[in-house]
Design an enzyme around this catalytic site. Structure first.
Site, short mmCIF file in Angstrom:
data_model
loop_
_atom_site.label_atom_id
_atom_site.label_comp_id
_atom_site.label_asym_id
_atom_site.label_seq_id
_atom_site.Cartn_x
_atom_site.Cartn_y
_atom_site.Cartn_z
N LYS A 184 9.35 20.80 3.24
CA LYS A 184 9.55 20.59 1.80
C LYS A 184 8.93 21.76 1.04
O LYS A 184 7.77 22.12 1.27
CB LYS A 184 8.86 19.27 1.41
O1 G3P Z 1 7.85 12.51 -3.50
C1 G3P Z 1 8.28 12.94 -4.74
C2 G3P Z 1 8.51 11.85 -5.77
O2 G3P Z 1 9.22 10.79 -5.21
C3 G3P Z 1 7.29 11.45 -6.53
O3 G3P Z 1 7.49 10.32 -7.33
O4 G3P Z 1 6.68 8.57 -8.87
O5 G3P Z 1 5.15 10.50 -8.28
O6 G3P Z 1 7.12 10.84 -9.77
P1 G3P Z 1 6.57 10.04 -8.62
#
Ligand code: G3P
Length: 216
Positions: free
Chosen positions: A83
């Site tokens: 990633k």
């Molecule tokens: O892994 C990346 C993403 O899914 C993060 O989500 O909720 O921290 O914006 P969030």
């Protein structure tokens, strides 16, 4: 649409994997740091739990550093997908890894033009962050729809991985938009499976069956 879990917690990944619905896992540095464990050890345990791709993110910000960090991660398992952030250095690292046949996930995507660059760099996945777009009073699902439409029109090989999904409605909307993958926290899997009518219906079936005398 494949379902991935967005987590670095081995217990919750094991729990959802046991449902038979998981096609892969995404992690990020914040999720990994929360666990307070050695990342490669944790990654190996996660790879043992699922059959599909497991995204492991680099934290270097320069291309050479990203490529160096990718090596020990790739040595953990052939399920590991690297990633990379959607920056010029991240795109360059993506191109190098893609040319070597390494699977990549270009993350922190917040615009359709960024998604076009990820596809041009040969990314396996691009991760638009739906919830974080919503957080800025913009429409994350509209962005996802735009990216899916562009990819479908142009026939790009990169898969759209809808990330930062915060609730079940986001998952349904991601499926309608045409996302190839949705990654969601364990909490959203639990919200998706529960329905009061399922609980009530099951309760009724079991009560009726308990009173059944086999026709006698
Ligand atoms: O892994 C990346 C993403 O899914 C993060 O989500 O909720 O921290 O914006 P969030």
């Amino acid at each position: 649409m494949q379902l991935f879990i967005d987590s670095a917690n081995v217990d919750e990944i094991r729990e959802i994997a046991a449902w038979g619905v998981l096609a892969g896992v995404t992690t990020n540095p914040s999720l990994a740091a929360k666990e307070g464990r050695d990342f490669t050890v944790m990654l190996a345990e996660i790879c043992d739990l699922v059959a599909g791709d497991v995204s492991a993110e680099v934290v270097a910000t320069d291309t050479a550093g990203m490529l160096a960090e990718a090596e020990p991660l790739l040595a953990v398992s052939d399920k590991v997908t690297i990633k990379l952030p959607l920056t010029p250095d991240g795109l360059a690292a993506c191109r190098t890894l893609s040319d070597r046949g390494v699977r990549t996930n270009v993350t922190l995507c917040f615009s359709a033009t960024q998604a076009i660059l990820a596809a041009a760099a040969g990314a396996t996945y691009v991760s638009p962050f739906v919830g974080r777009v919503d957080d800025t009073a913009n429409d994350g699902i509209a962005l996802l729809e735009e990216i899916c439409a562009i990819y479908a029109t142009r026939g790009y090989g990169t898969k759209v991985l809808a990330a930062s999904l915060r609730h079940p409605q986001h998952v349904a909307q991601a499926a309608l938009a045409g996302a190839d993958v949705a990654t969601l926290p364990a909490k959203v899997f639990h919200q998706m499976v529960r329905h009061p009518l399922t609980d009530r219906g099951l309760e009724q079936f079991l009560a009726d069956w308990a009173g059944y005398r086999g026709g006698a």
